[in-house]
Design a protein around this motif. Structure first.
Motif, PDB file in Angstrom:
ATOM      1  N   LYS A  51      -2.746   1.933  -0.857  1.00 54.43           N
ATOM      2  CA  LYS A  51      -2.826   0.904  -1.877  1.00 54.43           C
ATOM      3  C   LYS A  51      -4.112   1.045  -2.686  1.00 54.43           C
ATOM      4  CE  LYS A  51      -1.408  -3.220  -0.576  1.00 54.43           C
ATOM      5  NZ  LYS A  51      -0.106  -3.330  -1.277  1.00 54.43           N
ATOM      6  N   ARG A  57      -0.523   0.719   3.537  1.00 53.28           N
ATOM      7  CA  ARG A  57       0.701  -0.027   3.814  1.00 53.28           C
ATOM      8  C   ARG A  57       1.514   0.833   4.786  1.00 53.28           C
ATOM      9  NH1 ARG A  57       4.710  -3.012   0.380  1.00 53.28           N
ATOM     10  NH2 ARG A  57       3.379  -2.620  -1.409  1.00 53.28           N
ATOM     11  N   GLU A 127       2.565   3.938  -5.627  1.00 54.30           N
ATOM     12  CA  GLU A 127       1.603   4.167  -4.560  1.00 54.30           C
ATOM     13  C   GLU A 127       1.817   5.550  -3.939  1.00 54.30           C
ATOM     14  OE1 GLU A 127       2.122   1.051  -1.737  1.00 54.30           O
ATOM     15  OE2 GLU A 127       1.563  -0.563  -3.126  1.00 54.30           O
TER      16      GLU A 127
END
Length: 510
Positions: A51, A57, A127
Protein backbone atom coordinates in the motif's frame (compact mmCIF):
# COMPACT_ATOMS: atom_id res chain seq x y z
CA UNK A 1 -9.60 -37.18 -15.52
CA UNK A 2 -6.40 -37.11 -13.48
CA UNK A 3 -6.32 -36.25 -9.77
CA UNK A 4 -4.56 -32.96 -10.49
CA UNK A 5 -7.27 -32.02 -13.00
CA UNK A 6 -9.99 -32.84 -10.45
CA UNK A 7 -8.32 -30.60 -7.86
CA UNK A 8 -7.89 -27.84 -10.40
CA UNK A 9 -11.57 -28.06 -11.38
CA UNK A 10 -12.60 -27.94 -7.71
CA UNK A 11 -10.57 -24.80 -7.13
CA UNK A 12 -12.08 -23.12 -10.19
CA UNK A 13 -15.63 -24.07 -9.08
CA UNK A 14 -14.99 -22.48 -5.67
CA UNK A 15 -13.78 -19.33 -7.37
CA UNK A 16 -16.63 -18.93 -9.87
CA UNK A 17 -19.73 -20.83 -8.76
CA UNK A 18 -21.63 -19.35 -5.83
CA UNK A 19 -24.68 -17.17 -5.27
CA UNK A 20 -22.68 -14.78 -3.10
CA UNK A 21 -20.28 -13.59 -5.76
CA UNK A 22 -18.16 -11.18 -3.65
CA UNK A 23 -17.77 -13.59 -0.76
CA UNK A 24 -17.05 -16.44 -3.15
CA UNK A 25 -14.34 -14.55 -4.98
CA UNK A 26 -12.43 -13.69 -1.82
CA UNK A 27 -12.96 -17.04 -0.11
CA UNK A 28 -11.47 -18.76 -3.17
CA UNK A 29 -8.14 -17.01 -2.80
CA UNK A 30 -6.72 -19.39 -0.12
CA UNK A 31 -7.52 -22.39 -2.34
CA UNK A 32 -5.91 -20.77 -5.36
CA UNK A 33 -2.88 -19.86 -3.26
CA UNK A 34 -2.75 -23.42 -1.90
CA UNK A 35 -2.62 -24.80 -5.44
CA UNK A 36 0.51 -22.72 -6.12
CA UNK A 37 2.01 -23.68 -2.76
CA UNK A 38 1.63 -27.38 -3.54
CA UNK A 39 2.89 -26.86 -7.10
CA UNK A 40 6.04 -24.98 -6.01
CA UNK A 41 6.67 -26.78 -2.76
CA UNK A 42 6.82 -23.67 -0.60
CA UNK A 43 6.76 -23.93 3.17
CA UNK A 44 4.82 -20.66 3.35
CA UNK A 45 2.75 -18.79 0.80
CA UNK A 46 1.11 -15.36 0.85
CA UNK A 47 -0.80 -13.15 -1.55
CA UNK A 48 0.20 -9.58 -0.72
CA UNK A 49 -0.09 -6.01 -1.97
CA UNK A 50 2.05 -3.04 -1.02
CA UNK A 51 0.00 0.00 0.00
CA UNK A 52 1.00 3.64 -0.46
CA UNK A 53 1.35 4.20 3.30
CA UNK A 54 4.15 1.63 3.62
CA UNK A 55 2.01 -1.25 4.87
CA UNK A 56 1.28 -4.67 3.40
CA UNK A 57 -2.24 -5.84 2.56
CA UNK A 58 -2.25 -9.60 3.11
CA UNK A 59 -5.12 -11.04 1.06
CA UNK A 60 -4.48 -14.55 2.35
CA UNK A 61 -1.64 -16.68 3.66
CA UNK A 62 -0.89 -20.36 4.32
CA UNK A 63 1.74 -22.18 6.32
CA UNK A 64 2.90 -25.75 5.70
CA UNK A 65 -0.28 -27.05 7.41
CA UNK A 66 -2.58 -24.89 5.32
CA UNK A 67 -3.35 -22.53 8.23
CA UNK A 68 -3.25 -18.76 8.15
CA UNK A 69 0.19 -17.36 9.05
CA UNK A 70 0.20 -15.23 12.18
CA UNK A 71 1.56 -11.74 11.46
CA UNK A 72 2.18 -12.73 7.86
CA UNK A 73 3.46 -9.25 6.92
CA UNK A 74 6.45 -9.79 9.19
CA UNK A 75 7.51 -12.83 7.14
CA UNK A 76 7.86 -10.82 3.93
CA UNK A 77 11.30 -9.77 2.71
CA UNK A 78 10.80 -6.17 1.65
CA UNK A 79 13.81 -6.37 -0.68
CA UNK A 80 12.63 -9.56 -2.41
CA UNK A 81 9.08 -8.24 -2.82
CA UNK A 82 10.23 -4.94 -4.35
CA UNK A 83 12.76 -6.54 -6.68
CA UNK A 84 10.29 -9.24 -7.75
CA UNK A 85 7.48 -6.77 -8.49
CA UNK A 86 9.77 -4.78 -10.79
CA UNK A 87 9.84 -7.71 -13.18
CA UNK A 88 7.01 -9.11 -15.27
CA UNK A 89 7.85 -12.77 -14.65
CA UNK A 90 8.38 -15.03 -11.62
CA UNK A 91 11.67 -14.30 -9.84
CA UNK A 92 13.43 -16.93 -7.73
CA UNK A 93 15.91 -15.72 -5.10
CA UNK A 94 18.23 -18.54 -3.99
CA UNK A 95 20.47 -18.79 -0.90
CA UNK A 96 18.74 -15.78 0.64
CA UNK A 97 19.80 -16.90 4.13
CA UNK A 98 23.32 -15.81 3.17
CA UNK A 99 22.28 -12.29 2.10
CA UNK A 100 21.06 -9.98 4.84
CA UNK A 101 19.24 -7.73 2.37
CA UNK A 102 16.52 -10.41 2.32
CA UNK A 103 16.11 -10.48 6.11
CA UNK A 104 12.58 -10.04 7.46
CA UNK A 105 11.41 -8.58 10.76
CA UNK A 106 10.43 -12.06 12.00
CA UNK A 107 13.92 -13.50 11.43
CA UNK A 108 15.40 -12.57 14.80
CA UNK A 109 18.34 -14.12 16.62
CA UNK A 110 18.02 -17.92 16.77
CA UNK A 111 15.29 -18.16 14.12
CA UNK A 112 16.09 -20.18 10.98
CA UNK A 113 16.03 -18.03 7.87
CA UNK A 114 14.41 -18.81 4.53
CA UNK A 115 16.71 -20.42 1.97
CA UNK A 116 14.76 -19.39 -1.12
CA UNK A 117 12.02 -16.94 -2.03
CA UNK A 118 9.81 -16.99 -5.13
CA UNK A 119 7.94 -13.80 -6.09
CA UNK A 120 5.28 -14.04 -8.82
CA UNK A 121 3.97 -10.58 -9.81
CA UNK A 122 0.22 -10.16 -10.24
CA UNK A 123 -0.90 -7.74 -12.97
CA UNK A 124 -3.51 -5.63 -11.16
CA UNK A 125 -4.11 -1.89 -11.13
CA UNK A 126 -3.49 0.30 -8.10
CA UNK A 127 -1.17 -1.63 -5.78
CA UNK A 128 1.97 -3.71 -6.47
CA UNK A 129 0.76 -7.28 -5.83
CA UNK A 130 2.48 -10.65 -5.90
CA UNK A 131 2.38 -14.27 -4.80
CA UNK A 132 5.16 -14.73 -2.25
CA UNK A 133 6.43 -18.25 -1.47
CA UNK A 134 9.43 -19.25 0.61
CA UNK A 135 10.94 -22.16 2.49
CA UNK A 136 13.60 -22.76 5.12
CA UNK A 137 14.50 -26.11 3.56
CA UNK A 138 16.07 -27.31 0.32
CA UNK A 139 15.70 -25.39 -2.92
CA UNK A 140 12.86 -24.77 -5.34
CA UNK A 141 13.19 -26.53 -8.68
CA UNK A 142 9.54 -26.26 -9.74
CA UNK A 143 8.69 -23.78 -12.48
CA UNK A 144 5.41 -22.24 -13.56
CA UNK A 145 6.83 -21.08 -16.89
CA UNK A 146 4.82 -22.32 -19.88
CA UNK A 147 2.44 -24.14 -17.50
CA UNK A 148 -1.15 -23.59 -18.76
CA UNK A 149 -2.69 -24.64 -15.43
CA UNK A 150 -0.51 -22.14 -13.55
CA UNK A 151 -1.39 -19.42 -16.05
CA UNK A 152 -5.11 -20.15 -15.56
CA UNK A 153 -4.92 -20.04 -11.74
CA UNK A 154 -2.82 -16.87 -11.91
CA UNK A 155 -5.40 -15.24 -14.18
CA UNK A 156 -8.17 -16.08 -11.70
CA UNK A 157 -6.19 -14.54 -8.84
CA UNK A 158 -5.55 -11.42 -10.93
CA UNK A 159 -9.24 -11.17 -11.78
CA UNK A 160 -10.40 -11.54 -8.15
CA UNK A 161 -7.88 -9.06 -6.71
CA UNK A 162 -8.45 -6.54 -9.51
CA UNK A 163 -12.23 -6.67 -9.06
CA UNK A 164 -11.87 -6.17 -5.31
CA UNK A 165 -9.52 -3.20 -5.73
CA UNK A 166 -11.87 -1.59 -8.24
CA UNK A 167 -14.84 -2.23 -5.92
CA UNK A 168 -13.02 -0.39 -3.13
CA UNK A 169 -12.41 2.57 -5.43
CA UNK A 170 -16.14 3.01 -6.13
CA UNK A 171 -17.57 5.71 -3.76
CA UNK A 172 -20.14 4.31 -1.35
CA UNK A 173 -19.26 0.72 -2.11
CA UNK A 174 -19.58 -1.51 0.95
CA UNK A 175 -18.91 -5.10 1.86
CA UNK A 176 -22.08 -7.21 1.52
CA UNK A 177 -23.89 -7.52 4.84
CA UNK A 178 -24.22 -11.29 4.60
CA UNK A 179 -20.54 -11.79 3.88
CA UNK A 180 -18.72 -13.55 6.70
CA UNK A 181 -15.44 -13.59 4.79
CA UNK A 182 -13.09 -10.69 5.37
CA UNK A 183 -11.72 -9.20 2.14
CA UNK A 184 -8.18 -9.64 3.37
CA UNK A 185 -6.19 -10.11 6.50
CA UNK A 186 -5.75 -6.86 8.44
CA UNK A 187 -3.18 -4.66 6.70
CA UNK A 188 0.02 -4.68 8.71
CA UNK A 189 2.29 -1.66 8.69
CA UNK A 190 5.94 -2.40 8.10
CA UNK A 191 7.43 -2.40 11.62
CA UNK A 192 8.98 0.76 13.09
CA UNK A 193 12.13 -1.30 13.61
CA UNK A 194 12.23 -2.99 10.18
CA UNK A 195 14.67 -5.55 8.85
CA UNK A 196 18.28 -4.45 8.76
CA UNK A 197 17.78 -3.16 5.20
CA UNK A 198 14.98 -0.88 4.06
CA UNK A 199 15.01 0.33 0.48
CA UNK A 200 14.36 4.08 0.29
CA UNK A 201 14.01 6.18 -2.83
CA UNK A 202 14.32 9.96 -3.08
CA UNK A 203 14.55 11.16 -6.66
CA UNK A 204 17.44 9.24 -8.21
CA UNK A 205 18.98 8.66 -4.77
CA UNK A 206 18.48 5.13 -3.43
CA UNK A 207 19.64 3.69 -0.11
CA UNK A 208 19.21 0.48 1.90
CA UNK A 209 20.33 2.19 5.11
CA UNK A 210 17.77 2.32 7.93
CA UNK A 211 19.50 5.46 9.25
CA UNK A 212 19.23 7.24 5.91
CA UNK A 213 15.59 6.19 5.55
CA UNK A 214 14.68 8.71 8.28
CA UNK A 215 16.72 11.49 6.64
CA UNK A 216 15.22 10.85 3.21
CA UNK A 217 11.70 10.86 4.63
CA UNK A 218 12.33 14.30 6.15
CA UNK A 219 13.92 15.57 2.93
CA UNK A 220 10.78 14.68 0.96
CA UNK A 221 8.96 17.32 3.02
CA UNK A 222 11.84 19.83 3.09
CA UNK A 223 12.34 19.61 -0.70
CA UNK A 224 8.97 21.26 -1.36
CA UNK A 225 9.99 24.37 0.60
CA UNK A 226 12.66 27.00 -0.11
CA UNK A 227 14.58 26.12 3.06
CA UNK A 228 18.37 25.88 2.44
CA UNK A 229 19.87 22.41 2.94
CA UNK A 230 23.38 21.69 4.22
CA UNK A 231 24.69 18.21 3.28
CA UNK A 232 27.68 16.81 5.17
CA UNK A 233 29.65 13.65 4.49
CA UNK A 234 32.96 12.23 3.40
CA UNK A 235 34.07 12.39 -0.22
CA UNK A 236 32.27 9.82 -2.36
CA UNK A 237 29.22 9.37 -0.10
CA UNK A 238 26.79 10.84 -2.67
CA UNK A 239 26.40 14.46 -1.59
CA UNK A 240 25.96 15.88 -5.09
CA UNK A 241 23.61 13.03 -6.04
CA UNK A 242 21.47 13.83 -2.98
CA UNK A 243 21.54 17.54 -3.87
CA UNK A 244 20.25 16.72 -7.36
CA UNK A 245 17.50 14.60 -5.82
CA UNK A 246 16.44 17.56 -3.66
CA UNK A 247 16.27 19.72 -6.79
CA UNK A 248 14.30 17.05 -8.69
CA UNK A 249 11.76 16.66 -5.90
CA UNK A 250 11.43 20.41 -5.25
CA UNK A 251 9.30 21.01 -8.34
CA UNK A 252 11.32 24.12 -9.19
CA UNK A 253 11.29 24.86 -12.92
CA UNK A 254 14.79 26.31 -13.26
CA UNK A 255 18.05 24.35 -13.56
CA UNK A 256 20.47 23.26 -10.87
CA UNK A 257 23.69 25.26 -11.19
CA UNK A 258 26.86 24.09 -9.43
CA UNK A 259 29.51 26.40 -7.94
CA UNK A 260 32.72 24.57 -7.00
CA UNK A 261 33.75 26.81 -4.13
CA UNK A 262 37.35 25.64 -3.92
CA UNK A 263 38.14 26.39 -7.58
CA UNK A 264 37.05 30.01 -7.85
CA UNK A 265 39.75 32.69 -7.59
CA UNK A 266 39.15 35.77 -5.43
CA UNK A 267 39.42 38.18 -8.38
CA UNK A 268 36.52 36.44 -10.14
CA UNK A 269 34.19 35.92 -7.19
CA UNK A 270 31.82 38.81 -7.88
CA UNK A 271 31.76 38.14 -11.63
CA UNK A 272 31.09 34.39 -11.24
CA UNK A 273 28.35 34.89 -8.67
CA UNK A 274 26.59 38.03 -9.83
CA UNK A 275 27.65 38.48 -13.49
CA UNK A 276 28.78 41.72 -15.12
CA UNK A 277 27.49 44.51 -17.33
CA UNK A 278 28.99 45.39 -20.70
CA UNK A 279 32.24 47.33 -20.27
CA UNK A 280 32.69 46.35 -16.63
CA UNK A 281 36.30 45.44 -17.35
CA UNK A 282 38.66 44.98 -20.27
CA UNK A 283 37.27 42.54 -22.83
CA UNK A 284 33.78 42.72 -21.28
CA UNK A 285 32.16 43.34 -24.66
CA UNK A 286 28.77 41.94 -23.63
CA UNK A 287 26.78 41.62 -20.46
CA UNK A 288 27.08 38.26 -18.73
CA UNK A 289 24.74 36.69 -16.16
CA UNK A 290 26.28 35.13 -13.05
CA UNK A 291 25.62 31.74 -11.52
CA UNK A 292 22.89 33.09 -9.25
CA UNK A 293 21.01 34.54 -12.23
CA UNK A 294 21.50 31.32 -14.23
CA UNK A 295 19.95 29.37 -11.35
CA UNK A 296 16.85 31.58 -11.28
CA UNK A 297 13.71 29.59 -10.27
CA UNK A 298 16.06 26.65 -9.72
CA UNK A 299 18.78 25.54 -7.31
CA UNK A 300 22.30 26.81 -6.65
CA UNK A 301 24.57 24.08 -5.30
CA UNK A 302 27.57 25.31 -3.32
CA UNK A 303 29.86 22.31 -3.67
CA UNK A 304 32.81 21.96 -1.24
CA UNK A 305 31.58 25.00 0.68
CA UNK A 306 34.13 24.18 3.39
CA UNK A 307 36.84 25.22 0.90
CA UNK A 308 35.41 28.75 0.47
CA UNK A 309 37.90 31.57 0.75
CA UNK A 310 37.09 34.34 3.29
CA UNK A 311 36.24 36.69 0.41
CA UNK A 312 33.77 34.21 -1.13
CA UNK A 313 32.18 33.60 2.27
CA UNK A 314 31.66 37.35 2.72
CA UNK A 315 30.04 37.68 -0.71
CA UNK A 316 27.75 34.71 -0.08
CA UNK A 317 26.78 36.02 3.35
CA UNK A 318 25.88 39.46 1.96
CA UNK A 319 23.71 37.86 -0.72
CA UNK A 320 21.99 35.41 1.66
CA UNK A 321 21.15 38.17 4.15
CA UNK A 322 19.34 40.38 1.63
CA UNK A 323 18.38 38.06 -1.23
CA UNK A 324 19.34 40.78 -3.71
CA UNK A 325 22.49 41.38 -5.77
CA UNK A 326 23.94 43.63 -8.44
CA UNK A 327 26.02 42.70 -11.45
CA UNK A 328 29.59 44.03 -11.51
CA UNK A 329 29.45 47.64 -12.77
CA UNK A 330 25.66 47.47 -12.62
CA UNK A 331 23.28 49.78 -10.76
CA UNK A 332 20.09 47.71 -10.82
CA UNK A 333 19.38 45.61 -7.77
CA UNK A 334 18.09 42.19 -8.75
CA UNK A 335 16.00 39.88 -6.58
CA UNK A 336 17.08 36.23 -6.67
CA UNK A 337 14.54 33.39 -6.76
CA UNK A 338 16.92 30.54 -6.02
CA UNK A 339 17.12 27.55 -3.65
CA UNK A 340 20.49 27.12 -1.90
CA UNK A 341 21.96 23.67 -1.22
CA UNK A 342 25.48 23.40 0.21
CA UNK A 343 27.79 20.38 0.46
CA UNK A 344 30.68 19.98 2.86
CA UNK A 345 33.24 17.19 3.25
CA UNK A 346 34.41 18.53 6.63
CA UNK A 347 32.23 18.20 9.71
CA UNK A 348 32.05 20.19 12.94
CA UNK A 349 34.92 22.17 14.41
CA UNK A 350 37.32 21.19 11.61
CA UNK A 351 35.36 23.29 9.12
CA UNK A 352 36.58 26.80 8.28
CA UNK A 353 33.08 28.09 7.51
CA UNK A 354 32.28 31.17 9.55
CA UNK A 355 29.40 30.61 11.98
CA UNK A 356 27.07 33.30 10.62
CA UNK A 357 27.32 31.84 7.11
CA UNK A 358 26.89 28.27 8.36
CA UNK A 359 23.65 29.03 10.19
CA UNK A 360 22.22 30.71 7.10
CA UNK A 361 23.08 27.68 4.97
CA UNK A 362 21.99 25.02 7.46
CA UNK A 363 18.22 25.45 7.40
CA UNK A 364 18.17 21.64 7.37
CA UNK A 365 21.24 19.46 7.96
CA UNK A 366 21.56 16.13 6.19
CA UNK A 367 24.37 13.76 7.20
CA UNK A 368 25.47 11.09 4.72
CA UNK A 369 27.27 8.28 6.60
CA UNK A 370 30.30 6.69 4.91
CA UNK A 371 29.78 3.35 3.17
CA UNK A 372 31.54 1.48 5.98
CA UNK A 373 28.47 2.37 8.09
CA UNK A 374 26.01 1.36 5.36
CA UNK A 375 27.61 -1.62 3.58
CA UNK A 376 24.29 -2.56 1.95
CA UNK A 377 24.59 0.60 -0.15
CA UNK A 378 28.11 -0.37 -1.21
CA UNK A 379 26.80 -3.74 -2.41
CA UNK A 380 23.96 -1.96 -4.24
CA UNK A 381 26.43 0.36 -6.03
CA UNK A 382 28.55 -2.60 -7.14
CA UNK A 383 25.50 -4.54 -8.37
CA UNK A 384 24.19 -1.54 -10.30
CA UNK A 385 27.59 -1.04 -11.89
CA UNK A 386 27.62 -4.68 -12.96
CA UNK A 387 24.10 -4.62 -14.42
CA UNK A 388 24.52 -1.30 -16.24
CA UNK A 389 27.83 -1.88 -18.01
CA UNK A 390 27.52 -5.31 -19.62
CA UNK A 391 25.03 -7.30 -21.68
CA UNK A 392 25.45 -10.33 -19.39
CA UNK A 393 25.39 -9.20 -15.79
CA UNK A 394 28.06 -10.97 -13.67
CA UNK A 395 26.64 -12.91 -10.71
CA UNK A 396 28.01 -12.16 -7.24
CA UNK A 397 28.25 -15.39 -5.25
CA UNK A 398 27.32 -15.25 -1.53
CA UNK A 399 30.97 -15.31 -0.40
CA UNK A 400 31.71 -12.31 -2.66
CA UNK A 401 28.69 -10.47 -1.23
CA UNK A 402 29.88 -11.21 2.31
CA UNK A 403 33.31 -9.77 1.53
CA UNK A 404 31.78 -6.61 0.05
CA UNK A 405 29.56 -6.19 3.11
CA UNK A 406 32.54 -6.53 5.46
CA UNK A 407 34.90 -4.25 3.48
CA UNK A 408 35.66 -0.85 5.08
CA UNK A 409 35.35 1.12 1.79
CA UNK A 410 37.89 3.88 2.47
CA UNK A 411 37.14 5.30 -1.00
CA UNK A 412 33.36 5.18 -0.43
CA UNK A 413 31.23 5.27 -3.59
CA UNK A 414 34.09 5.84 -6.00
CA UNK A 415 35.84 2.70 -4.78
CA UNK A 416 32.64 0.68 -5.28
CA UNK A 417 32.11 2.13 -8.78
CA UNK A 418 35.70 1.36 -9.82
CA UNK A 419 35.44 -2.15 -8.37
CA UNK A 420 32.35 -2.81 -10.53
CA UNK A 421 34.23 -1.53 -13.58
CA UNK A 422 37.18 -3.83 -12.84
CA UNK A 423 34.84 -6.82 -12.45
CA UNK A 424 33.22 -6.00 -15.79
CA UNK A 425 36.63 -5.63 -17.41
CA UNK A 426 37.77 -9.00 -16.03
CA UNK A 427 35.15 -10.77 -18.16
CA UNK A 428 34.06 -13.12 -15.33
CA UNK A 429 30.38 -14.08 -15.38
CA UNK A 430 30.60 -15.65 -11.90
CA UNK A 431 32.28 -13.54 -9.21
CA UNK A 432 33.49 -15.37 -6.10
CA UNK A 433 35.31 -14.26 -2.98
CA UNK A 434 38.75 -15.01 -4.43
CA UNK A 435 38.23 -12.59 -7.33
CA UNK A 436 36.85 -9.89 -5.02
CA UNK A 437 39.87 -10.21 -2.72
CA UNK A 438 42.18 -9.97 -5.70
CA UNK A 439 40.48 -6.88 -7.11
CA UNK A 440 40.37 -5.20 -3.69
CA UNK A 441 44.12 -5.78 -3.38
CA UNK A 442 43.81 -7.97 -0.30
CA UNK A 443 45.21 -11.21 -1.67
CA UNK A 444 48.44 -10.78 0.25
CA UNK A 445 47.14 -9.29 3.50
CA UNK A 446 46.69 -12.60 5.24
CA UNK A 447 43.08 -11.80 6.15
CA UNK A 448 41.84 -14.92 4.38
CA UNK A 449 43.29 -17.81 2.50
CA UNK A 450 43.99 -17.51 -1.22
CA UNK A 451 40.86 -19.52 -1.98
CA UNK A 452 38.37 -18.70 0.78
CA UNK A 453 35.31 -20.86 1.28
CA UNK A 454 31.98 -19.27 2.01
CA UNK A 455 32.07 -20.33 5.68
CA UNK A 456 35.46 -18.65 6.15
CA UNK A 457 34.29 -15.47 4.44
CA UNK A 458 31.10 -15.28 6.48
CA UNK A 459 33.17 -15.78 9.63
CA UNK A 460 35.36 -12.86 8.60
CA UNK A 461 32.28 -10.71 7.97
CA UNK A 462 30.73 -11.61 11.34
CA UNK A 463 33.97 -10.77 13.15
CA UNK A 464 34.19 -7.37 11.47
CA UNK A 465 30.54 -6.58 12.27
CA UNK A 466 31.12 -7.35 15.96
CA UNK A 467 34.29 -5.22 16.05
CA UNK A 468 32.47 -2.27 14.47
CA UNK A 469 29.57 -2.57 16.91
CA UNK A 470 32.00 -2.55 19.86
CA UNK A 471 33.94 0.37 18.41
CA UNK A 472 30.72 2.31 17.82
CA UNK A 473 29.67 1.67 21.42
CA UNK A 474 33.12 2.69 22.79
CA UNK A 475 33.53 -0.81 24.18
CA UNK A 476 30.16 -0.80 26.00
CA UNK A 477 28.96 -4.37 25.49
CA UNK A 478 25.36 -3.65 26.49
CA UNK A 479 25.08 -1.00 23.80
CA UNK A 480 26.83 -3.30 21.29
CA UNK A 481 24.32 -6.09 22.09
CA UNK A 482 21.41 -3.76 21.31
CA UNK A 483 23.05 -2.71 18.05
CA UNK A 484 23.63 -6.32 17.01
CA UNK A 485 20.29 -7.59 18.31
CA UNK A 486 21.86 -10.41 20.33
CA UNK A 487 22.15 -11.32 24.00
CA UNK A 488 25.22 -10.55 26.11
CA UNK A 489 25.93 -14.27 26.45
CA UNK A 490 25.85 -14.69 22.66
CA UNK A 491 28.16 -11.70 22.25
CA UNK A 492 30.73 -13.18 24.67
CA UNK A 493 30.58 -16.55 22.92
CA UNK A 494 31.17 -15.01 19.51
CA UNK A 495 33.94 -12.75 20.80
CA UNK A 496 35.77 -15.83 22.09
CA UNK A 497 35.12 -17.60 18.79
CA UNK A 498 36.74 -14.80 16.82
CA UNK A 499 39.59 -14.14 19.23
CA UNK A 500 38.32 -10.72 20.29
CA UNK A 501 39.54 -9.81 23.82
CA UNK A 502 36.76 -9.51 26.38
CA UNK A 503 38.56 -6.66 28.15
CA UNK A 504 40.60 -3.74 26.93
CA UNK A 505 40.78 -2.53 23.32
CA UNK A 506 38.86 -4.84 21.00
CA UNK A 507 41.23 -4.05 18.12
CA UNK A 508 44.43 -4.95 19.96
CA UNK A 509 45.95 -8.12 18.65
CA UNK A 510 42.92 -8.77 16.51
Amino acid sequence: MSTSDVLLLKVIREALCSADRTSSRLSALPSLLGWFQEKIGGQRASLISSKDDGSYRVWCSRDSDGKKIKKAAGTISHHAFQQGCKKEEPTLFSDVHLDRRFRTSSETEGVARSRWILVIPIAVSGEPTALYLDSRFGSSHASTKDDPDAALILSLIELIVDLELKREDVPGSEQPANSSQKPAEKPARIPESPPRTVESHFGEFTSFSAVLAVTLAELRKIALTKLPVFIEGESGTGKELLARAIHQESGRKGPMVVLHCGSITESLIEIELFGNEKGAFTDAETERPGLIENASTGTLLLDAVDECSPALQASLLRFLESGVYRRVAGEEERVADVRIVACSGVVGDDSNIRDDLYYRLAGFRAWLPPLRERPEDALMIVERGLSAATAHTPTLLPDAQALLLSHSWPGNGWEAIHLASRINASGHEIVDGTLVLELLGKQSTGQTSADPGIREVLTLAEREVILRALDGADGNKSVACKTLGISRRTLYRRMRKHGIPLKGSTREGS
